[in-house]
Design a protein around this motif. Structure first.
Motif, short mmCIF file in Angstrom:
data_model
loop_
_atom_site.label_atom_id
_atom_site.label_comp_id
_atom_site.label_asym_id
_atom_site.label_seq_id
_atom_site.Cartn_x
_atom_site.Cartn_y
_atom_site.Cartn_z
N ASN A 169 0.88 -1.08 0.03
CA ASN A 169 -0.09 0.17 0.08
C ASN A 169 0.92 1.29 0.03
O ASN A 169 1.97 1.49 0.88
CB ASN A 169 -0.91 -0.04 1.20
CG ASN A 169 -1.84 1.15 1.15
OD1 ASN A 169 -1.55 2.29 1.56
ND2 ASN A 169 -3.18 1.08 0.92
N ALA A 222 0.56 4.28 0.48
CA ALA A 222 0.02 5.34 1.79
C ALA A 222 0.81 4.88 2.57
O ALA A 222 1.65 5.47 3.57
CB ALA A 222 -1.28 5.66 1.72
N GLU A 223 0.78 3.77 3.25
CA GLU A 223 1.38 3.03 4.35
C GLU A 223 2.84 3.12 4.22
O GLU A 223 3.83 3.36 5.13
CB GLU A 223 0.76 1.70 4.60
CG GLU A 223 -0.72 1.43 4.99
CD GLU A 223 -1.04 0.18 5.39
OE1 GLU A 223 -0.28 -0.88 4.98
OE2 GLU A 223 -2.23 -0.15 5.38
N ALA A 281 4.33 6.49 4.88
CA ALA A 281 4.64 6.71 6.29
C ALA A 281 5.93 5.82 6.78
O ALA A 281 6.63 6.63 7.71
CB ALA A 281 3.56 6.07 7.25
N SER A 295 -11.64 5.55 1.77
CA SER A 295 -10.66 5.44 3.10
C SER A 295 -9.12 5.38 2.63
O SER A 295 -8.28 6.00 3.24
CB SER A 295 -11.08 4.28 3.80
OG SER A 295 -10.90 3.15 3.21
N ASP A 296 -8.86 4.53 1.48
CA ASP A 296 -7.49 4.59 1.00
C ASP A 296 -7.19 5.86 0.57
O ASP A 296 -5.93 6.18 0.60
CB ASP A 296 -7.56 3.54 0.18
CG ASP A 296 -7.36 1.98 0.88
OD1 ASP A 296 -7.18 1.90 2.02
OD2 ASP A 296 -7.37 0.88 -0.23
N GLN A 304 -8.06 8.85 1.49
CA GLN A 304 -8.12 9.65 2.45
C GLN A 304 -6.52 9.45 3.27
O GLN A 304 -5.87 10.16 3.52
CB GLN A 304 -9.21 9.58 3.68
CG GLN A 304 -8.82 10.50 4.88
CD GLN A 304 -8.84 12.08 4.32
OE1 GLN A 304 -9.93 12.33 3.54
NE2 GLN A 304 -8.08 12.55 4.78
N LYS A 305 -6.29 8.12 3.30
CA LYS A 305 -4.97 7.86 3.77
C LYS A 305 -3.89 8.38 3.33
O LYS A 305 -2.88 8.89 3.40
CB LYS A 305 -4.68 6.22 4.06
CG LYS A 305 -5.50 5.43 5.35
CD LYS A 305 -5.35 4.19 5.22
CE LYS A 305 -6.33 3.47 6.17
NZ LYS A 305 -6.20 1.89 6.06
N ASP A 320 -3.39 12.17 3.44
CA ASP A 320 -3.11 12.51 4.78
C ASP A 320 -1.50 12.37 4.67
O ASP A 320 -0.81 13.11 5.12
CB ASP A 320 -3.44 11.58 6.11
CG ASP A 320 -4.89 11.55 6.58
OD1 ASP A 320 -5.44 12.64 6.12
OD2 ASP A 320 -5.54 10.73 6.93
N GLY A 321 -0.84 11.27 4.14
CA GLY A 321 0.37 11.27 3.93
C GLY A 321 0.98 12.25 2.93
O GLY A 321 2.26 12.89 3.39
#
Length: 815
Positions: free
Chosen positions: A531, A533-534, A537, A609-610, A612-613, A616-617
């Motif tokens: 993913n 976005a993950e 981070a 939701s994905d 939005q993540k 955020d990143g």
């Protein structure tokens, strides 16, 4: 009165007698070439040492063969190209004699008729232009043989060096015949190929550009070598294999006008080497003739061994397709010529700056058969990876030996790069979705996989994968599987791809991954993780740790302190590609190259939701916390030491000679904002939100303003970075609002966001007294109140230093 028949016979006799007289006037080839050195082979030729000429004996009139030009000795500039070993296009040509002239003709194979009817073929041939590449004069003859002077043909600028330099705006040059000559050490003959080489000098240089000045000993005279190959066409036993968009192959295409009306006229076949099993019915069989690649013997150790090892990974894929030792890699013998078409080459190429590596091929345009693979690997790539490792580890602690992890990481990358570029010369495209399939292909662009261990320290032990991936095996099975007689090949090939899809393997290539406004959630260059976005981070955590550890120990004892900036650049920008990957989830659309009936996903929006993540990143990457360099790093970097000078690998500056942390922050923030507010992404956010109630452009602009303009005020340098970023937000919203390539509603939302900033700035300006922040607000309001013609031309933001290719990247077929 003579009859028409008599007149016709008389004219025919006249023509024949003239031709015979002309033929009688020509000397014999033996007498013409007496005393010259004879080179027997595919096209026998003679060298006259007295005149410096090559005489070509043409004994295959009207017989097609392959012609390739190449560049065995290059310019050394990545920006201009013209690399050592660079191949030109592959042409099918033939010699045709017309009276005293011999023409080198290139037929137009893009338009054909594969019918057995000669009239049908002739109709197509006469409908489209051919190309006569050169005209020779017949100088001697014997029977069906004719001798021509090939010198001028061989000494011309066949590779278009002049055009390449001009297109890159690096000067106007011309070929100087007085400083050009045939190069005999690489002029050779073999039974199936004839090789010529020439030393060519290009003069001019009055307006030579910076890239030329970087590499030329004298800009008024650029001397390179060009090579010409005449190659016998492969026999007719090669079976072309149809292209499937899901298989990931390069190939050939042509219009076949003999195709029935109810079938597709556009024929497409993949490019692949000829490979056959000795026993097609056996589960595992040796090959009739294995594919052998040779690594440049000019590559130093331990790099040479890494290149060999990485290239040999492909044998794993051929083993999965049922072959034994079908793919082999050796070091090039000293007696071999790397431009000889008989050798598949992995060449080590030096340039003045780091740049892309690539895999090129000589392909039979009739069938798609790969006759020769030629990989060019940029030698500075390994040094860039080594420097990235230096930046991550800060390894030069006094009294301790430097970590071996740096060299191990650099060599691991070279192995992977060797495998990647060889893959292109096997016919295989990039697969930029592989990182989401547990690194299922070496045809992706890999970012170093860096982790924090249990102690919280940076771990490079698994920076790059080893071996061929699951997708690569599927691709090789599709392209090279040798089926027993009686097999329904199309059905069997489809089953290979269907099975790969069932295993979750995905193929997404260049166009979908390279676009700045791209939409595919897993097709990215230089990314990692399932993913995006993950993983962003995670990458930001690695970056934070590396910057926290950054000190003079990132450079060797005795190195100029100003070289710390060289090491800092890739660490400060360590998150750039994962940021780009995350941006594609915002307004993202999942899809495959599905075909009717294969049950793959056709299109599917990325979940809200994905998205939005990912947003955020993205917003975190423009926070002043991330953008502001610590004071203890800034004070370590003085202006460049004498003799070093500035270069493209460093941060752009607005402060003259001194290090500029604000410029670094500006370029990084601008990069993120250019992705987030890309016109295509903005338009797609509007459209997908209307259809699926997913994340919308208004959500993005509101959160963007909340995280910048309306955020808590910082202090010191962070405050200046914060205000700078807010001006950049304003810049990109202004550009979006006035971009006519953006949808009307996206422009409307951008305009509403600008009004929101204007109202906020007016309110805050009325609340405070004179301060830097008030000046910032006044400047923003001034920009917002300017006429439209000025609004859409804001001050140009600074660019990031070049990042790709990591490890010092396509184009299709390159990295």
């Amino acid at each position: 009165m003579k009859s028409p028949l008599f007149k016709g016979l008389w004219l025919l006799l006249l023509v024949l007698s003239s031709s015979m007289a002309m033929a009688q006037k020509l000397p014999s080839i033996a007498s013409k070439t007496e005393g010259m050195k004879r080179y027997p082979g595919y096209f026998t030729f003679y060298y006259d040492d007295a005149s410096g000429k090559i005489w070509l004996e043409i004994d295959k009139l009207n017989q097609e063969f392959l012609y390739v030009n190449s560049l065995p000795a290059g310019l050394g500039s990545n920006d201009i190209g013209l690399d050592r070993g660079q191949l030109g296009s592959t042409k099918v040509v033939y010699f045709n004699r017309q009276g005293p002239k011999v023409m080198l003709v290139q037929p137009n194979l893009a338009y054909r008729a594969t019918s057995n009817n000669p009239n049908e073929r002739r109709a197509v041939e006469e409908s489209f232009a051919q190309s006569i590449l050169w005209g020779f004069k017949a100088e001697a003859a014997e029977g069906n043989k004719v001798l021509v002077d090939a010198t001028d043909f061989l000494l011309r600028d066949a590779h278009d060096v002049v055009g390449s330099i001009k297109r890159s705006r690096q000067g106007n040059y011309k070929l100087d015949a007085s400083r050009s000559a045939l190069y005999l050490p690489r002029t050779k003959n073999f039974p199936k190929n004839t090789e010529f080489e020439a030393t060519l000098t290009f003069t001019g240089g009055e307006d030579a550009g910076r890239y030329v000045r970087e590499v030329a000993p004298d800009v008024n005279a650029l001397t390179l070598r060009q090579h010409h190959s005449f190659i016998q066409l492969p026999d007719s036993n090669f079976q072309p294999r149809q292209m499937d968009p899901r298989a990931g192959y390069f190939g050939i295409s042509y219009f076949d006008y003999s195709t029935p009306v109810d079938e597709n006229i556009d024929k497409r076949f993949i490019a692949r080497h000829r490979l056959q099993k000795k026993n097609p019915t056996a589960k595992v069989s040796e090959a009739v003739k294995p594919i052998i690649y040779y690594v440049d013997n000019g590559a130093p150790e331990p790099i040479r061994s890494a290149l060999v090892e990485g290239a040999r990974w492909w044998n794993q894929a051929y083993e999965a397709a049922g072959y034994k030792n079908a793919f082999q890699v050796e070091v090039l013998p000293d007696t071999a010529d790397p431009m000889d078409v008989r050798y598949n080459i992995i060449q080590w190429v030096h340039r003045s700056t780091r740049g892309w590596s690539y895999g090129a091929t000589v392909v039979d345009p009739r069938t798609g058969e790969i006759v020769k693979g030629h990989v060019s690997l940029g030698s500075l790539r390994v040094r860039q990876d080594y420097m990235i490792a230096e930046g991550l580890l800060a390894p030069y602690e006094d009294g301790k030996p430097a970590s071996k992890e740096m060299m191990e990481m650099a060599l691991a990358r070279i192995r992977q790069l060797s495998a990647h570029e060889v893959g292109h010369t096997l016919g295989i495209m990039h697969n930029y979705a592989a990182s989401s399939n547990e690194n299922a292909s070496v045809m992706d662009y890999p970012h170093p996989m860096v982790k924090l261990n249990r102690a919280g320290n940076i771990d490079l032990s698994k920076a790059y994968e080893t071996g061929i991936g699951a997708w690569d095996k599927v691709a090789i099975m599709y392209g090279y599987q040798d089926f027993p007689k009686g097999t329904n090949e199309q059905k069997a090939l489809n089953e290979i791809l269907q099975q790969g899809a069932k295993e979750g393997l995905l193929f997404i290539s260049d166009r979908d991954a390279r676009a700045a406004g791209g939409a595919h959630p897993v097709a990215h260059l230089w990314d990692n993780g399932l993913n995006a976005a993950e993983e962003l981070a995670n990458v930001l955590r690695i970056r934070e740790k590396a910057l926290k550890n950054f000190s003079e120990e990132n450079i060797k004892p005795g190195a100029a302190m100003s070289t710390l900036e060289d090491v800092l650049v890739p660490i400060y920008n360590f998150h750039r590609y994962q940021t780009e990957a995350a941006s594609k989830l915002v307004g993202g659309l999942n899809y495959t190259y599905a075909t009717r009936g294969d049950k793959q996903v056709v299109t599917e929006p990325v979940s809200k939701s994905d998205q939005q993540k990912a947003l955020d990143g993205m917003l975190r990457t423009i926070s002043s916390e991330v953008l502001t360099l610590p004071e203890d790093i800034i004070k370590l970097i003085p202006p460049r030491a004498p003799g070093l000078g500035n270069n493209r690998e460093l941060f752009a500056k607005r402060t003259g000679l001194t290090f500029d942390p604000l410029a670094a922050a500006e370029a990084s923030a601008d990069f993120s904002l250019s992705l987030l507010l890309h016109p295509e992404r903005a338009s797609r956010l509007v459209e997908l939100n209307a259809r699926h109630s997913s994340l919308g452009l208004q959500d993005v602009t509101e959160q963007l303003i909340d995280k910048t303009w309306k955020a808590r005020r910082e202090k010191g340098l962070q405050e200046v970075v914060q205000m700078q970023t807010e001006q950049l937000v304003l810049t990109h919203l202004l550009q979006l609002a006035h971009n006519e390539n953006t949808s009307y509603q996206a422009r409307a939302i951008a305009t509403a966001a600008l009004q929101q900033i204007k109202d906020y700035a007016n309110r805050k300006r009325n609340e405070g007294s004179s301060s830097p922040y008030q000046a910032h607000l006044a400047f923003a309001l001034d920009r917002l109140n300017r006429p439209v013609t000025e609004e859409i031309k804001p001050s140009r933001s600074l660019d990031l230093p070049p990042g790709a290719p990591i490890g010092s990247g396509e184009v299709i077929g390159c990295e």
